[in-house]
Design an enzyme around this catalytic site. Sequence first.
Site, PDB file in Angstrom:
ATOM      1  N   SER A  56       0.818  -1.212   0.000  1.00  0.00           N
ATOM      2  CA  SER A  56       0.000   0.000   0.000  1.00  0.00           C
ATOM      3  C   SER A  56       0.854   1.266   0.000  1.00  0.00           C
ATOM      4  CB  SER A  56      -0.911   0.005   1.224  1.00  0.00           C
ATOM      5  OG  SER A  56      -1.517  -1.251   1.410  1.00  0.00           O
TER       6      SER A  56
HETATM    7  N1  SAH Z   1       0.100  -4.875   4.755  1.00  0.00           N
HETATM    8  C1  SAH Z   1       0.600  -4.894   3.399  1.00  0.00           C
HETATM    9  C2  SAH Z   1      -0.517  -4.833   2.396  1.00  0.00           C
HETATM   10  C3  SAH Z   1      -0.492  -5.950   1.408  1.00  0.00           C
HETATM   11  S1  SAH Z   1      -1.844  -5.919   0.251  1.00  0.00           S
HETATM   12  C4  SAH Z   1       1.590  -3.759   3.204  1.00  0.00           C
HETATM   13  O1  SAH Z   1       2.205  -3.353   4.160  1.00  0.00           O
HETATM   14  O2  SAH Z   1       1.792  -3.289   2.103  1.00  0.00           O
HETATM   15  C5  SAH Z   1      -3.055  -6.909   1.036  1.00  0.00           C
HETATM   16  C6  SAH Z   1      -2.682  -8.347   1.283  1.00  0.00           C
HETATM   17  O3  SAH Z   1      -3.849  -9.019   1.777  1.00  0.00           O
HETATM   18  C7  SAH Z   1      -2.241  -9.140   0.046  1.00  0.00           C
HETATM   19  O4  SAH Z   1      -0.958  -9.639   0.263  1.00  0.00           O
HETATM   20  C8  SAH Z   1      -3.272 -10.266  -0.068  1.00  0.00           C
HETATM   21  O5  SAH Z   1      -2.732 -11.496  -0.500  1.00  0.00           O
HETATM   22  C9  SAH Z   1      -3.784 -10.358   1.365  1.00  0.00           C
HETATM   23  N2  SAH Z   1      -5.105 -10.981   1.483  1.00  0.00           N
HETATM   24  C10 SAH Z   1      -6.189 -10.892   0.682  1.00  0.00           C
HETATM   25  N3  SAH Z   1      -7.208 -11.629   1.142  1.00  0.00           N
HETATM   26  C11 SAH Z   1      -6.779 -12.200   2.294  1.00  0.00           C
HETATM   27  C12 SAH Z   1      -7.384 -13.076   3.255  1.00  0.00           C
HETATM   28  N4  SAH Z   1      -8.637 -13.501   3.125  1.00  0.00           N
HETATM   29  N5  SAH Z   1      -6.640 -13.460   4.306  1.00  0.00           N
HETATM   30  C13 SAH Z   1      -5.349 -13.030   4.465  1.00  0.00           C
HETATM   31  N6  SAH Z   1      -4.731 -12.206   3.603  1.00  0.00           N
HETATM   32  C14 SAH Z   1      -5.437 -11.782   2.524  1.00  0.00           C
END
Ligand code: SAH
Length: 204
Positions: A56
């Site tokens: 993000s």
């Molecule tokens: N916290 C991260 C954001 C990653 S984007 C950062 O610091 O940038 C969001 C993440 O959520 C992705 O890696 C995606 O694979 C994960 N995600 C989506 N659905 C999910 C679920 N049901 N359970 C766990 N993770 C999930």
Amino acid sequence: MRKRSLAEIAAARGVRDERVIAALRTVDRRDFVPAHLVDEADRDEPLPIGDGQTTSQPSLIAQMVEAAEVGADDRVLEIGTGFGYQTALLCQLAGEVVSVERHARLAEAARANLAAVGCEARVEVGDGHEGVPDAAPFDAIVVSAATPAIPDAWVASLVEGGRLVVPVGGRGGQVVEVWRARGGRLADRRTLVPVRFVPLVRDR
Ligand code: SAH
């Protein structure tokens, strides 16, 4: 002109919590993006991390983490680890960090990234809709993917007074909501900012 740091950008966007600003200074985002994107890491933009996911926008992460009001002894749950950037920020702020990621490959990458900077977060592969029940309760939950509805498991995983920060809405767009747990329910809703997150995926 000197390039502004992510900490300066977040401060300019209204992040006031000095502990959050200090965490942004300490954690180097280059350690949490794919190798071919390290030159982009200092920009306040989302970046692709593979598997169709993105890390993000840092100033948005900072706003969400600030809203979670993480204290030094707090236990925090992150839902959606990605490459672990936000996890590393939470490591600077909290007493204990648990994070759950659906993609095994991303969880593996995050574990390696976090270990390399000495962050001892526990990263689980699983469905964030369930939370991480064996590690509950938490003082705060920060959700990094968008959901149209808040699962009961999250509410049940918060201590009295615990905070939930979550982008709520569908694929068209969402708004970050901040809630506080009161008497086993969510209360004191406020909205932070309109956003566009990847969806929280439901496999079943
Ligand atoms: N916290 C991260 C954001 C990653 S984007 C950062 O610091 O940038 C969001 C993440 O959520 C992705 O890696 C995606 O694979 C994960 N995600 C989506 N659905 C999910 C679920 N049901 N359970 C766990 N993770 C999930």
